[in-house]
Each structure stands twice: as structure tokens, then as C-alpha cells.
Design a protein around this motif. Structure first.
Motif, mmCIF file in Angstrom:
data_model
loop_
_atom_site.group_PDB
_atom_site.id
_atom_site.type_symbol
_atom_site.label_atom_id
_atom_site.label_comp_id
_atom_site.label_asym_id
_atom_site.label_seq_id
_atom_site.Cartn_x
_atom_site.Cartn_y
_atom_site.Cartn_z
ATOM 1 N N PRO A 32 0.809 -1.222 0.000
ATOM 2 C CA PRO A 32 0.000 0.000 0.000
ATOM 3 C C PRO A 32 0.839 1.267 0.000
ATOM 4 O O PRO A 32 0.315 2.355 -0.201
ATOM 5 N N ARG A 33 2.131 1.144 0.198
ATOM 6 C CA ARG A 33 3.015 2.312 0.222
ATOM 7 C C ARG A 33 3.641 2.596 -1.143
ATOM 8 O O ARG A 33 3.696 3.722 -1.583
ATOM 9 N N CYS A 34 4.122 1.534 -1.837
ATOM 10 C CA CYS A 34 4.800 1.763 -3.121
ATOM 11 C C CYS A 34 4.022 1.235 -4.318
ATOM 12 O O CYS A 34 4.378 1.519 -5.460
ATOM 13 N N GLY A 35 2.962 0.446 -4.072
ATOM 14 C CA GLY A 35 2.123 -0.038 -5.152
ATOM 15 C C GLY A 35 2.693 -1.198 -5.942
ATOM 16 O O GLY A 35 2.190 -1.532 -7.009
ATOM 17 N N VAL A 36 3.743 -1.859 -5.429
ATOM 18 C CA VAL A 36 4.391 -2.963 -6.129
ATOM 19 C C VAL A 36 4.084 -4.279 -5.411
ATOM 20 O O VAL A 36 4.076 -4.334 -4.182
ATOM 21 N N SER A 74 10.771 -0.974 1.707
ATOM 22 C CA SER A 74 11.147 -1.007 3.136
ATOM 23 C C SER A 74 10.220 -0.194 4.032
ATOM 24 O O SER A 74 10.549 0.060 5.174
ATOM 25 N N LYS A 75 9.063 0.194 3.523
ATOM 26 C CA LYS A 75 8.112 0.951 4.335
ATOM 27 C C LYS A 75 7.107 -0.012 4.967
ATOM 28 O O LYS A 75 6.728 -1.009 4.364
ATOM 29 N N PRO A 76 6.647 0.317 6.186
ATOM 30 C CA PRO A 76 5.747 -0.605 6.881
ATOM 31 C C PRO A 76 4.268 -0.328 6.615
ATOM 32 O O PRO A 76 3.878 0.770 6.242
ATOM 33 N N SER A 77 3.484 -1.363 6.837
ATOM 34 C CA SER A 77 2.044 -1.210 7.025
ATOM 35 C C SER A 77 1.778 -1.775 8.416
ATOM 36 O O SER A 77 2.436 -2.721 8.844
ATOM 37 N N VAL A 78 0.857 -1.166 9.146
ATOM 38 C CA VAL A 78 0.584 -1.562 10.531
ATOM 39 C C VAL A 78 -0.817 -2.147 10.597
ATOM 40 O O VAL A 78 -1.766 -1.586 10.049
ATOM 41 N N TRP A 79 -0.932 -3.261 11.307
ATOM 42 C CA TRP A 79 -2.169 -4.020 11.378
ATOM 43 C C TRP A 79 -2.599 -4.212 12.820
ATOM 44 O O TRP A 79 -1.779 -4.455 13.701
ATOM 45 N N ARG A 80 -3.899 -4.122 13.072
ATOM 46 C CA ARG A 80 -4.494 -4.465 14.367
ATOM 47 C C ARG A 80 -5.468 -5.591 14.084
ATOM 48 O O ARG A 80 -6.426 -5.418 13.333
ATOM 49 N N ARG A 81 -5.178 -6.731 14.659
ATOM 50 C CA ARG A 81 -5.895 -7.960 14.322
ATOM 51 C C ARG A 81 -5.809 -8.149 12.807
ATOM 52 O O ARG A 81 -4.731 -8.239 12.271
ATOM 53 N N ASP A 82 -6.931 -8.207 12.097
ATOM 54 C CA ASP A 82 -6.864 -8.440 10.650
ATOM 55 C C ASP A 82 -7.137 -7.187 9.829
ATOM 56 O O ASP A 82 -7.372 -7.256 8.631
ATOM 57 N N TYR A 86 -2.568 1.423 9.158
ATOM 58 C CA TYR A 86 -1.723 2.415 8.497
ATOM 59 C C TYR A 86 -0.955 1.737 7.384
ATOM 60 O O TYR A 86 -0.423 0.659 7.585
ATOM 61 N N PRO A 87 -0.882 2.323 6.200
ATOM 62 C CA PRO A 87 -1.587 3.546 5.833
ATOM 63 C C PRO A 87 -3.078 3.265 5.661
ATOM 64 O O PRO A 87 -3.481 2.110 5.523
ATOM 65 N N LEU A 88 -3.856 4.316 5.674
ATOM 66 C CA LEU A 88 -5.287 4.155 5.464
ATOM 67 C C LEU A 88 -5.523 3.501 4.111
ATOM 68 O O LEU A 88 -4.792 3.762 3.153
ATOM 69 N N ALA A 89 -6.531 2.660 4.064
ATOM 70 C CA ALA A 89 -6.884 2.032 2.792
ATOM 71 C C ALA A 89 -7.226 3.128 1.794
ATOM 72 O O ALA A 89 -7.754 4.175 2.158
ATOM 73 N N ARG A 90 -6.912 2.884 0.537
ATOM 74 C CA ARG A 90 -7.216 3.864 -0.490
ATOM 75 C C ARG A 90 -7.640 3.153 -1.753
ATOM 76 O O ARG A 90 -7.279 2.008 -1.970
ATOM 77 N N LEU A 91 -8.410 3.840 -2.559
ATOM 78 C CA LEU A 91 -8.827 3.321 -3.853
ATOM 79 C C LEU A 91 -8.075 4.080 -4.933
ATOM 80 O O LEU A 91 -7.769 5.251 -4.782
ATOM 81 N N GLY A 92 -7.793 3.409 -6.013
ATOM 82 C CA GLY A 92 -7.122 4.069 -7.124
ATOM 83 C C GLY A 92 -5.633 3.825 -7.131
ATOM 84 O O GLY A 92 -5.045 3.347 -6.169
#
Length: 185
Positions: A32-36, A74-82, A86-92
Motif C-alpha cells: 500500500p506504500r509503493c504499489g508494487v 522497506s516501508k511498513p504497514s501496521v495491522w491491528r488484528r486483521d 496504516y496507511p489508510l486504505a485507499r482506492l485508485g
């Protein structure tokens, strides 16, 4: 897709398939950070919120928080349970590198808000198109309507882009100007 795992994954020219979307504990997904599409390195975060798991003879603590770190950026995404927090979900898609900053901010806001409210996302996307057109055609008459502004630049953009601008304008207007319930067909 296992051949695409790990650092150095190639950019994917197509939108992510359903099974490429981020999900808790997946070995790889579209970052969700780099789109790859890339391998994700998971680790438990030592945040004070968690649950006690009963293990015979002792108690064990399990955190509700995890981090997935992309092997590509090397950027993180943070999860609480499932749920990804972060980052917020986004469309597009990710914004184009040449997008002007003032337009990019509206684009980012629209794509983030659209994940929660499609109506708000459409209205912000319309605002983004209006801002973009003003950047592309600064000589347009003051107070010109957006459809007139789009017509003014049609010769300078591809036909599909001109059509897309018109669709975003139309849908944004439709979302902003809510009709009375009894008038909807």
C-alpha cells in the motif's frame, strides 16, 4: 506469483488481482506504500494491547498488533488484528510523479476518503479534476464551468483522458447534488 517474491520485484502494469491485495499474514501482496507486488516481512509489535493465551503450565501474551515491511520499498504497514490501520486504505492507483502538488493532495484525499465514502471520494475527485484543469489552462475565463474548461483542453489531451475527466465531473456533480428520494428512478 511466487516468482515475483522478494526484493527487486518488477512493477506490475496491471491492477492488482483480488489475491494480490493486502491481508494479514500474507507472504506477499501489493504494497500500500509503493504499489508494487512484493514479499512482506511480518513482525509482532510490542504494543500494550493484546490478549492472554492460555498455555498449560503458564500464561502467554499475544499482541494484536503486527507490522508488514515491504521488501521493495522497506516501508511498513501496521495491522491491528486483521485490519490494516496504516496507511489508510485507499482506492485508485498511485498518483503520477508529474502531478502538481496541489492536485496530488486532492487526489490522495479523494482516494483515501473513497474507501470509506464513495460519495465524498467522488466529490473530492471532481475537485481534483477542477484544480488540474485550472493548472493546465490558466487562461480559461474566470467563472467558467468545469465542462467548458474540459472542452477547452480536449485537443491537448488524449481522447480517453478527456472522456475520463468528463466522467469524473459528471459523477462528482451527481454525488454533490443529491436529488430528493421520491425523485430518484
Amino acid at each position: 506469483m511466487t516468482s515475483m517474491l522478494g526484493a527487486g520485484s518488477a512493477d506490475s502494469p496491471e491492477p492488482p488481482a483480488e489475491d494480490d491485495l493486502p491481508a494479514l499474514d500474507k507472504e506477499a501482496f501489493v504494497c500500500p506504500r509503493c504499489g508494487v507486488y512484493a514479499h512482506q516481512h511480518w513482525q509482532i509489535l510490542g504494543v500494550g494491547e493484546g490478549e492472554v493465551v492460555e498455555v498449560p503450565g503458564r500464561h502467554s501474551y499475544r499482541s494484536m498488533w503486527k507490522e508488514a515491511r515491504c521488501s521493495r520499498c522497506s516501508k511498513p504497514s501496521v495491522w491491528r488484528r486483521d485490519q490494516m490501520i496504516y496507511p489508510l486504505a485507499r482506492l485508485g492507483a498511485q498518483p503520477h510523479a508529474d502531478m502538481p502538488d496541489e492536485v496530488r493532495r486532492l487526489y490522495d484525499e479523494a482516494s483515501t476518503v473513497a474507501a470509506v465514502s464513495r460519495r465524498a471520494g467522488a466529490a473530492l475527485a471532481r475537485a481534483m479534476v477542477e484544480r488540474l484543469i485550472k493548472v493546465l489552462d490558466p487562461r480559461a475565463p474566470k467563472g467558467a464551468k468545469l465542462d467548458t474548461r474540459i472542452d477547452r483542453i480536449r485537443g491537448r489531451v488524449s481522447t480517453p483522458l478527456g472522456e475520463m475527466l468528463e466522467v469524473v465531473r459528471y459523477l462528482g456533480n451527481k454525488m454533490l447534488h443529491v436529488e430528493e428520494p421520491d425523485k430518484l428512478g
